[in-house]
Design an enzyme around this catalytic site. Structure first.
Site, short mmCIF file in Angstrom:
data_model
loop_
_atom_site.label_atom_id
_atom_site.label_comp_id
_atom_site.label_asym_id
_atom_site.label_seq_id
_atom_site.Cartn_x
_atom_site.Cartn_y
_atom_site.Cartn_z
N LYS A 111 0.83 -1.26 0.05
CA LYS A 111 -0.32 0.05 -0.07
C LYS A 111 0.89 1.47 -0.13
CE LYS A 111 -3.97 2.33 2.70
NZ LYS A 111 -4.76 2.16 3.48
N SER A 115 -9.89 1.59 3.09
CA SER A 115 -8.96 2.48 1.39
C SER A 115 -8.13 1.50 0.85
CB SER A 115 -7.83 3.45 2.57
OG SER A 115 -7.06 3.40 3.79
N SER A 167 -10.43 -0.33 7.03
CA SER A 167 -9.39 -0.30 5.31
C SER A 167 -8.87 -1.15 4.87
CB SER A 167 -8.53 1.14 5.55
OG SER A 167 -9.06 1.97 6.23
#
Lengths: 538, 530
Positions: free
Chosen positions: B111, B186, B210
């Site tokens: 990420k 996210s 997330s």
């Protein structure tokens, strides 16, 4: 990574409250000149205004003490003064994305030491908070500090005022001691300050350097008391070895709050903060100036013109000038620092730290007083922990206390001042000085010879006995030797002998001088006088 | 027990796009157990069936081929990945197979809010455009030490603020199950990449759901570890007291292996735990060797407040109920458990997280890194840099947080929310004394359409209802696909959330593994060809 970070920093309309403009402007006041400045000021604690009201000042001090830890508060960068800009930075103290603080244990240890030295209550559980504001020298946009649960609170500090000002003992309350980190530094091009500079550069070497903030109770009433409070705090941190307390390098910074009120009124007046004082002397003058300014305004019926503001001490014009208003106080939006766990201490740790504390200045002064030294001597000797330690070692040898004090404060200190050295930087050992004093006392050498050989001891580290023997300087106390010297002088000076015997007894000094001259000053003076008189008066 | 098998036809067209869906060979109507992609790679390396370079090339080809449709990567590091793979092959050819790291030759995505020294790290924000950190996040460092091949940085909602990955400053990522839908967020880039087979696994971060919600939306496994289990050092902070680095994988075993590698104390993160790291994969045994009632004696509690008819879509609720039935068939008991304070979690979260965010994001000022906007004086330079650099959702949260922490409001908002947080922690603690694991849906719905909630932040926030409480309590949570909801061309995956006590990852993974391996369903996203 860039080594110097440029930013087009022109004057900000709303400069932040950190004492940016004052850093690096402090100059240190060495202990040697300490007693000098105090003579300039007066220490009366109230001012009678023309309207007949007697005013008193209320003074509180916030002091930032930069700790002498090897590394910064929350990262492993060296915590050093004077390196190339941005030489000591890392992701943590630069506030790079993702970096996290890790508390340096030494900061806590030093905090506990100072807290104990200030007789304060130590919080076995304290926490860190974030104090938030924007400024280019504040990498994270917040300062890690302690807000509502500081490591220590409710302490006090003992201060002895200088003898020149009537002396006296004061005890001032300490509100709190808390741990925090320093900000970086801005370097302005084309101007000394942010205002008017063409560009500014950010140096983050100082960012993250550990500080202890010590907040006093508003219990001081004069510039002198405030300066002496600060001097005592400096003495404490130096005795504890937690900071060099150097005001020139900004290792110790004092912000002073001053207000005035009619004597006897319990409420405080409007307080004004003064920054930018380079020395204890400047502190005293700045405060006394500010008190006068405020009392004058009150006296003229213009008390409402005293605004809550920050004023700067201007050394050049010897006055305080308004820097910014403090109305509409900044909101720092404090909240608990989520990146750091609570700081927990055990009572055992606190007790062990207490047990390891050195003898502190106030205890030292009380002990010196009990040895029979004058307050003047006590203050000078206890002022510097190295000097005090030296003195303690000398008297530890059983040496006469008054003589030891006189030597250290007299010839030794004069020599050090001349050579610009500290007492720890000479080769003279306390044992050597003790021996010197003893040799004078037992008559092996005269005091005068002692003074002469002292530089030899200081420079070369020889013992007093070695110096005396090497130079053949031991005192002549053999009556027969002295007698023959006296005989020779009498024989050489018949006119003076006749005059003496004719009543000019003042000529005794002449004969003593002659004998001293031929003997190189080594003759035992008492014995010489005795023999001389017996010869002249026969 | 439900047995709603995937019945996706190759002919089904995606409404908004022109690509043709292809049924994967695994997507037959017969059930195939989820396999550990990571273990398979290891086995093929050790048996010399394939080289690390071949494996990486295979993943990179798939990544490049699917990227135009999914857009899950912000940066692709093909060259470096191949170099790293070569190193693994060299190690193997030198007979160093014994020293092979747990993730040797495994192509992984990271990420973009995790710092990487050899790849840009933007956190999905314009304010870090082109920023290359001088250091690796601890979790990234551990991946490299274990021999992982990092193929790139995955897309995300800016600084983790969002639940659809639409708040990324750079691109919108599509859900591999239906390209017109969001992958969740996210960590949407990581989830989509794993679901699309672009990498063998990925790291994500979870502040309020997330990792879990995108795992559920994309039909993969997501593990949010206990707070403090994995170092946060190098994770761009959103809300420090809630942020956790975690993993996304194709199977429970994959997430167990990833956690094994990244877990543990870090001297650079004072909030990382000293708790010992167990061998998470050790107990994840092949189900063939298990009894017919492998979960006998295990007590599950279905959180009553998350099954509320008004709050959760019917498809999702029925998938979770079916999962509960499946657990019962495996011998476990499932009871309904009430957490009275549950509904207070979302408002508390939306005070605490923005409060911390408003502080954590203060460092993005244009002085030391990232783009700097012009300003007549320093404060307007700050203001302009931030105005240009932050997107609307980030600005909204900074404003909310700044407000909540302001003098006079602190007690009413921040302090009160902390009190709620304590109550929620107590609720969980009490409930987890009665049951071993708590169950709930992950989100009220399956993946929704791109743009559907973009103009309505509150409805987006409501989607976090079932996940934020777990962060407030710092508990570990595992999301495993459990059913299919209607939508798209061949249904949309629904995940089951399994919540355990602090540092209870080992048991969660074991139970999740048994659930996954015995559930007669496949969760392979329809694959794309051009």
């Amino acid at each position: 990574m860039q080594t110097v970070m440029m930013c087009q920093a022109l004057e900000s309309p709303n400069p932040h409250p950190c004492n940016l403009l004052t850093c690096a402007l402090y100059c240190d006041l060495s202990s040697a000149s300490h007693s000098l400045f105090l003579k300039e000021s007066q220490s009366s604690s109230s001012v009678v205004a023309d309207n007949g009201l007697e005013y008193e000042a209320v003074i509180g001090i916030e002091t930032h003490v930069q700790l002498g830890t090897a590394t910064k508060a929350f990262c492993s960068c060296p915590s050093q003064y004077g390196a190339e800009p941005n030489a000591h930075v890392c992701p943590v103290c630069m506030g790079l994305p993702g970096a996290l603080p890790v508390l340096n244990d030494k900061v806590v240890e030093y905090g506990v030491k100072l807290a104990l030295a200030l007789h304060s209550e130590i919080a076995l559980t304290s926490k860190f908070d974030r104090k938030q504001y924007f400024y280019p020298d504040l990498p994270k946009g917040y300062q890690i500090s302690q807000y509502d649960v500081p490591i220590a609170s409710k302490g006090f500090i003992d201060v002895d005022l200088p003898v020149e000002f009537g002396g006296g003992h004061r005890c001032f309350g300490i509100t709190r001691v808390h741990m925090e980190e320093d900000a970086g530094k801005l370097v302005h091009a084309g101007g000394e300050r942010l205002s008017g500079s063409s560009s500014s550069q950010v140096d983050l070497n100082r960012a993250g350097v550990p500080l202890l903030e010590v907040v006093s109770e508003p219990e001081m009433r004069t510039g002198l008391e405030a300066a002496e409070y600060a001097a005592e705090l400096q003495r404490l941190v130096r005795y504890l070895g937690i900071s060099n307390g150097n005001m020139q390098e900004g290792s110790m910074r004092c912000d002073v709050n001053v207000s005035v009120r009619p004597k006897g009124r319990p409420q405080f007046g409007t307080k004004v903060e003064i920054k930018n004082m380079n020395s204890f002397s400047a502190m005293q003058r700045a405060i006394d100036f500010e008190i006068d300014r405020q009392v004058t305004l009150e006296n003229e019926g213009l008390g409402h013109q005293i605004k809550q503001e920050t004023r700067l001490w201007e050394e050049g014009s010897q006055r305080t000038i308004s820097m910014r208003s403090k109305e509409g106080l900044a909101d720092y939006r404090y909240f608990p620092e989520p990146d750091l766990p609570e700081v927990t201490l055990t009572q055992d740790y606190v007790d062990a730290t207490q047990a390891m504390l050195p003898e502190l200045p106030n205890a030292k002064r009380r002990r010196y007083e009990s040895l029979g030294l004058s307050m003047q001597d006590v203050l000078v000797l206890a002022n510097d922990s190295d000097v005090a330690a030296f003195f303690d070692e000398v008297i530890g040898k059983g040496t006469d206390v008054k003589q030891a004090a006189n030597w250290i404060m007299g010839d030794l200190s004069a020599w050090l001042k001349n050579e610009k050295l500290a007492i720890t930087e000479t080769k003279l050992t306390p044992a050597a000085l003790a021996e010197l004093i003893d040799l004078i006392k037992d008559g092996t050498i005269s005091g005068k010879i002692g003074k002469e050989i002292l530089p030899e001891l200081l420079q070369n580290g020889v013992s007093a006995r070695e110096a005396i023997e090497a130079k053949g300087l031991s005192q002549i106390s053999d009556a027969a030797v002295i007698e023959s010297m006296v005989d020779a002088i009498i024989a050489e000076n018949p006119k003076q002998v006749a005059a003496y015997r004719g009543g000019k007894t003042k000529l005794q000094g002449f004969f003593v001088g002659q004998v001293m001259k031929v003997s190189g000053g080594r003759v035992n003076p008492a014995l010489l006088n005795k023999i001389l008189l017996s010869k002249l008066n026969c | 027990m439900i047995s709603r098998h995937l019945q996706c036809s190759a002919q089904a067209a995606i409404p908004t796009r022109t690509h043709v869906l292809e049924t994967s060979e695994q997507q037959a109507s017969t059930h195939q157990r989820p396999i550990s992609v990571i273990r398979k790679i290891r086995e093929s390396l050790i048996s010399r069936e394939r080289t690390a370079v071949e494996i990486t090339e295979g993943y990179l080809a798939k990544l490049q081929e699917r990227e135009p449709h999914i857009r899950s990567f912000l940066h692709i590091s093909a060259e470096k990945a191949l170099l790293d793979a070569e190193e693994i092959d060299k190690l193997l050819s030198e007979g160093g197979g014994g020293e092979l790291g747990l993730l040797a030759g495994v192509p992984l995505g990271v990420k973009d809010n995790l710092c990487t020294r050899d790849m840009p790290s933007t956190g999905g924000s314009q304010i870090l455009k082109g920023y290359c950190p001088p250091y690796d996040a601890t979790a990234v460092c551990k991946l490299r030490e274990a021999g992982a091949v990092l193929v790139g940085k995955t897309n995300m909602d800016e600084f983790g603020m969002g639940s659809s990955t639409e708040s990324s400053a750079y691109q919108v990522t599509s859900n591999p199950w239906d390209l017109s839908r969001v992958p969740g967020g996210s960590s949407g880039g990581s989830a989509a990449a794993v679901a699309a087979g672009q990498c063998a696994g990925a790291l994500g971060s979870d502040t309020g759901g997330s990792i879990r919600q995108p795992a559920s939306f994309c039909g993969i496994v997501g593990l949010k570890p206990s707070y403090g289990r994995v170092s946060r050092f190098g994770l761009m902070a959103y809300a420090s007291s809630l942020d956790v680095v975690g993993c996304l994988g194709a199977s429970v075993l994959d997430t167990a292996i990833l956690l094994q590698v990244i877990a543990g104390h870090d001297k650079n993160d004072s909030t990382s735990s000293l708790e010992e790291v167990p061998d998470y994969a050790a107990q994840l045994l092949p189900v063939e060797g298990l009894s017919s009632k492998p979960l006998a004696g295990v007590k599950f509690g279905l959180i009553k407040e998350t099954m509320d008819e008004e709050g959760v879509e019917e498809d999702v609720a029925s998938a979770v109920k079916a999962a509960a039935l499946h657990l019962q068939e495996l011998g476990a008991s499932v009871t309904e458990v009430s957490l009275p304070m549950f509904s207070l979690g979302l408002p508390a979260y939306y005070v605490l997280a923005p409060s911390e965010a408003s502080s954590n994001l203060a460092r993005y000022d244009g002085v030391r890194f990232g783009p700097r906007a012009h300003g007549e004086e320093v404060m307007s330079m700050f203001g302009n840099s931030r105005a240009e650099g932050f997107g609307p959702e980030v600005k909204r949260r900074i404003l909310m947080g700044t407000y909540a922490l302001s003098a006079g409001y602190y007690d009413a908002f921040y302090k009160r929310s902390q009190q709620v947080r304590t109550l929620i922690q107590r609720d969980f603690k009490a409930a987890l004394q009665d049951v071993d694991v708590l169950l709930s849906p992950v989100a009220p719905s399956a993946a929704y359409k791109i743009g559907e909630k973009l103009d309505n932040p509150l409805s987006m926030y409501l989607g976090d209802l079932m996940t934020v409480n777990v962060n407030l309590a710092g508990l570990p949570s595992l999301v495993v696909p459990c059913g299919i909801a209607e939508g798209g061309t061949c249904g949309l995956p629904v995940g089951l959330q399994m919540i355990g006590p602090t540092f209870g990852e080992e048991a969660l993974l074991r139970l999740g593994h048994i659930f996954e391996q015995t559930l007669p369903m496949n969760f392979n996203a329809p694959l794309l060809t051009s």
